[in-house]
Design a protein around this motif. Structure first.
Motif, PDB file in Angstrom:
ATOM      1  N   THR A 190       0.869  -1.183   0.000  1.00  0.00           N
ATOM      2  CA  THR A 190       0.000   0.000   0.000  1.00  0.00           C
ATOM      3  C   THR A 190       0.904   1.230   0.000  1.00  0.00           C
ATOM      4  O   THR A 190       2.073   1.171   0.405  1.00  0.00           O
TER       5      THR A 190
ATOM      6  N   TYR B  74       0.540   5.832   0.124  1.00  0.00           N
ATOM      7  CA  TYR B  74      -0.398   6.947   0.281  1.00  0.00           C
ATOM      8  C   TYR B  74       0.207   8.305  -0.048  1.00  0.00           C
ATOM      9  O   TYR B  74      -0.363   9.336   0.310  1.00  0.00           O
TER      10      TYR B  74
ATOM     11  N   LEU C 127      -1.165  -0.533  -4.032  1.00  0.00           N
ATOM     12  CA  LEU C 127      -2.577  -0.344  -3.697  1.00  0.00           C
ATOM     13  C   LEU C 127      -2.715   0.946  -2.892  1.00  0.00           C
ATOM     14  O   LEU C 127      -2.100   1.087  -1.829  1.00  0.00           O
TER      15      LEU C 127
ATOM     16  N   GLY D 268      -4.824   2.034  -0.677  1.00  0.00           N
ATOM     17  CA  GLY D 268      -5.889   1.403   0.102  1.00  0.00           C
ATOM     18  C   GLY D 268      -6.657   2.410   0.942  1.00  0.00           C
ATOM     19  O   GLY D 268      -6.133   3.477   1.294  1.00  0.00           O
ATOM     20  N   ASP D 269      -7.873   2.011   1.304  1.00  0.00           N
ATOM     21  CA  ASP D 269      -8.640   2.893   2.199  1.00  0.00           C
ATOM     22  C   ASP D 269      -8.105   2.798   3.639  1.00  0.00           C
ATOM     23  O   ASP D 269      -8.558   3.532   4.521  1.00  0.00           O
ATOM     24  N   THR D 270      -7.099   1.937   3.880  1.00  0.00           N
ATOM     25  CA  THR D 270      -6.376   1.973   5.152  1.00  0.00           C
ATOM     26  C   THR D 270      -5.700   3.340   5.333  1.00  0.00           C
ATOM     27  O   THR D 270      -5.248   3.666   6.426  1.00  0.00           O
TER      28      THR D 270
ATOM     29  N   ASP E  12      -8.538   1.906  -4.300  1.00  0.00           N
ATOM     30  CA  ASP E  12      -9.465   1.175  -3.424  1.00  0.00           C
ATOM     31  C   ASP E  12     -10.773   1.955  -3.295  1.00  0.00           C
ATOM     32  O   ASP E  12     -10.775   3.094  -2.806  1.00  0.00           O
TER      33      ASP E  12
ATOM     34  N   LYS F 108     -10.271  -1.620  -6.815  1.00  0.00           N
ATOM     35  CA  LYS F 108     -10.571  -2.755  -5.929  1.00  0.00           C
ATOM     36  C   LYS F 108     -11.848  -2.455  -5.169  1.00  0.00           C
ATOM     37  O   LYS F 108     -12.037  -1.316  -4.702  1.00  0.00           O
TER      38      LYS F 108
ATOM     39  N   HIS G   6     -12.231  -7.970  -3.916  1.00  0.00           N
ATOM     40  CA  HIS G   6     -11.657  -8.189  -2.574  1.00  0.00           C
ATOM     41  C   HIS G   6     -12.642  -9.061  -1.795  1.00  0.00           C
ATOM     42  O   HIS G   6     -13.741  -8.619  -1.458  1.00  0.00           O
TER      43      HIS G   6
ATOM     44  N   LEU H 230      -8.427 -10.389  -4.585  1.00  0.00           N
ATOM     45  CA  LEU H 230      -7.630 -10.152  -3.375  1.00  0.00           C
ATOM     46  C   LEU H 230      -8.344 -10.870  -2.239  1.00  0.00           C
ATOM     47  O   LEU H 230      -9.555 -10.686  -2.058  1.00  0.00           O
TER      48      LEU H 230
ATOM     49  N   GLU I   2      -8.544 -11.478   1.770  1.00  0.00           N
ATOM     50  CA  GLU I   2      -8.073 -10.967   3.065  1.00  0.00           C
ATOM     51  C   GLU I   2      -8.515 -11.897   4.195  1.00  0.00           C
ATOM     52  O   GLU I   2      -9.702 -12.240   4.309  1.00  0.00           O
TER      53      GLU I   2
ATOM     54  N   CYS J 155      -3.710 -11.202   1.428  1.00  0.00           N
ATOM     55  CA  CYS J 155      -3.445 -10.267   2.529  1.00  0.00           C
ATOM     56  C   CYS J 155      -3.761 -11.065   3.797  1.00  0.00           C
ATOM     57  O   CYS J 155      -4.937 -11.372   4.038  1.00  0.00           O
TER      58      CYS J 155
ATOM     59  N   VAL K 136       0.105  -8.695  -0.580  1.00  0.00           N
ATOM     60  CA  VAL K 136       0.034  -7.270  -0.270  1.00  0.00           C
ATOM     61  C   VAL K 136       0.127  -7.091   1.234  1.00  0.00           C
ATOM     62  O   VAL K 136      -0.422  -7.900   1.990  1.00  0.00           O
TER      63      VAL K 136
ATOM     64  N   VAL L 297       0.189  -3.762   4.304  1.00  0.00           N
ATOM     65  CA  VAL L 297       0.080  -2.325   4.580  1.00  0.00           C
ATOM     66  C   VAL L 297       1.494  -1.823   4.885  1.00  0.00           C
ATOM     67  O   VAL L 297       2.194  -2.357   5.750  1.00  0.00           O
TER      68      VAL L 297
HETATM   69  O1  KIV Z   1      -7.028  -0.749   2.220  1.00  0.00           O
HETATM   70  C1  KIV Z   1      -6.136  -1.594   2.257  1.00  0.00           C
HETATM   71  O2  KIV Z   1      -4.973  -1.300   2.568  1.00  0.00           O
HETATM   72  C2  KIV Z   1      -6.473  -2.960   1.918  1.00  0.00           C
HETATM   73  C3  KIV Z   1      -5.468  -4.011   2.224  1.00  0.00           C
HETATM   74  C4  KIV Z   1      -5.500  -4.330   3.660  1.00  0.00           C
HETATM   75  C5  KIV Z   1      -5.664  -5.193   1.363  1.00  0.00           C
HETATM   76  O3  KIV Z   1      -7.539  -3.207   1.431  1.00  0.00           O
END
Ligand code: KIV
Length: 290
Positions: free
Chosen positions: A26, A28, A45, A47-49, A87, A117, A141, A184, A186, A207, A217, A219
């Motif tokens: 991931t 950002y 990715l 990601g929405d994390t 994401d 995703k 996912h 994906l 998880e 994941c 993948v 984070v």
């Molecule tokens: O948002 C994210 O980082 C994810 C990963 C945990 C796969 O979806």
């Protein structure tokens, strides 16, 4: 470092066919994306994390489409050749198919990603089908869907009972038939991930789902030892940025307190003529008395 060509879905499909594992992280921000690209990581990715690790929310739910599209565009500028996945945030694709296509289209056009995703199960098949028909590549996912945390009651492994595992395996097949370009998984058991990866032509990214997937993948903040919370137990720390950054911040504060930073010789200074001229101009005006 040798420059590489663009990684596309064909690259990932070929890797799978040839049994070569691929890596995804991931990311950002632009600066980190440049490093990930320089390291030769295949896929990124956004990601929405992001909501948890960068914005400090307690879940991914508050992340908006606008947040992630802006971040994705920055990551793309830093990583032009990585296979970039955007994401889809909570409620950007669940309300209606039309909204799902618009949200995904924004990711593709403004974010510059190669694929979107979405956290799905068989109830989302019409959405995946419609996005695919709109030429939007979808990574399905499956397994633990963190956007459903309030329905599940926590971030719990999925598919630990045979009946649940069978359902996830069936969902994977349905997603492939609906036109998904990748899967994906998880937090599903290794065996379940293995059955899926071995029964589909699609690249399967794991994941916290064991070693039998085609790609992995993690984070970024977890693998760098940079996270605020406790990373999943399967995460291998590749750095200890948490401690290293605190040490760096403390060293900086100590230098400032002791006058060791900044150093005069590394600072901007006037040349001698300009300093003389400035001193003359600043000198108190001498009154001439008659
Ligand atoms: O948002 C994210 O980082 C994810 C990963 C945990 C796969 O979806």
């Amino acid at each position: 470092m040798a420059t590489r060509g663009k990684i596309t879905i064909r690259t990932l499909l070929a890797r799978k066919r040839e049994g070569e594992r691929f890596s995804m992280l991931t990311c950002y921000d632009y600066s980190t994306a440049r490093l990930i690209e320089a390291a030769g990581i295949d896929s990124i990715l956004v990601g929405d994390t992001y909501g948890e690790v960068c914005l400090g929310y307690g879940s991914t739910l508050p992340v908006t489409l606008d947040h992630l599209v802006t971040v994705t565009a920055g990551v793309r500028r830093g990583a032009p050749t990585a296979y970039l996945v955007g994401d889809m945030p909570f409620l950007s694709y669940q309300v209606s198919i039309e909204e799902a296509i618009r949200s995904a289209g924004k990711f593709m056009v403004e974010g510059g990603c190669d694929c979107v995703k979405a956290e799905v199960d068989r109830r989302h098949l019409p959405t995946v089908e419609a996005m695919s028909a709109a030429s939007i590549p979808v990574m399905a996912h499956l397994g633990l869907r963190p956007q459903a945390v309030n329905q599940i009651g926590g971030y719990l492994a999925q598919g630990k009972k045979a009946s649940e595992a069978k359902r996830i395996i069936e969902d994977a097949k349905m997603m492939e038939d609906a036109g998904a370009v990748a899967l994906l998984l998880e937090a599903v058991p290794t065996e379940v991930a293995g059955v899926i990866a071995e029964s589909t032509a699609l690249p399967v990214i794991g994941c916290v789902s064991g070693p039998r997937c085609d790609g992995q993948v993690v984070v970024l903040h977890d693998m760098l030892g940079y996270s605020a919370g406790h990373p999943p137990r399967s995460i291998k720390p590749y750095a200890n940025l948490h401690d290293q950054l605190i040490e760096a911040f403390q060293a900086y504060a100590a230098d400032v307190a002791q006058g060791a930073f900044p150093l005069a010789e590394k600072s901007i200074s006037l040349d001698a003529d300009q300093w003389r001229e400035l001193s003359r101009q600043l000198a108190p005006h001498k009154r001439t008395t008659e």
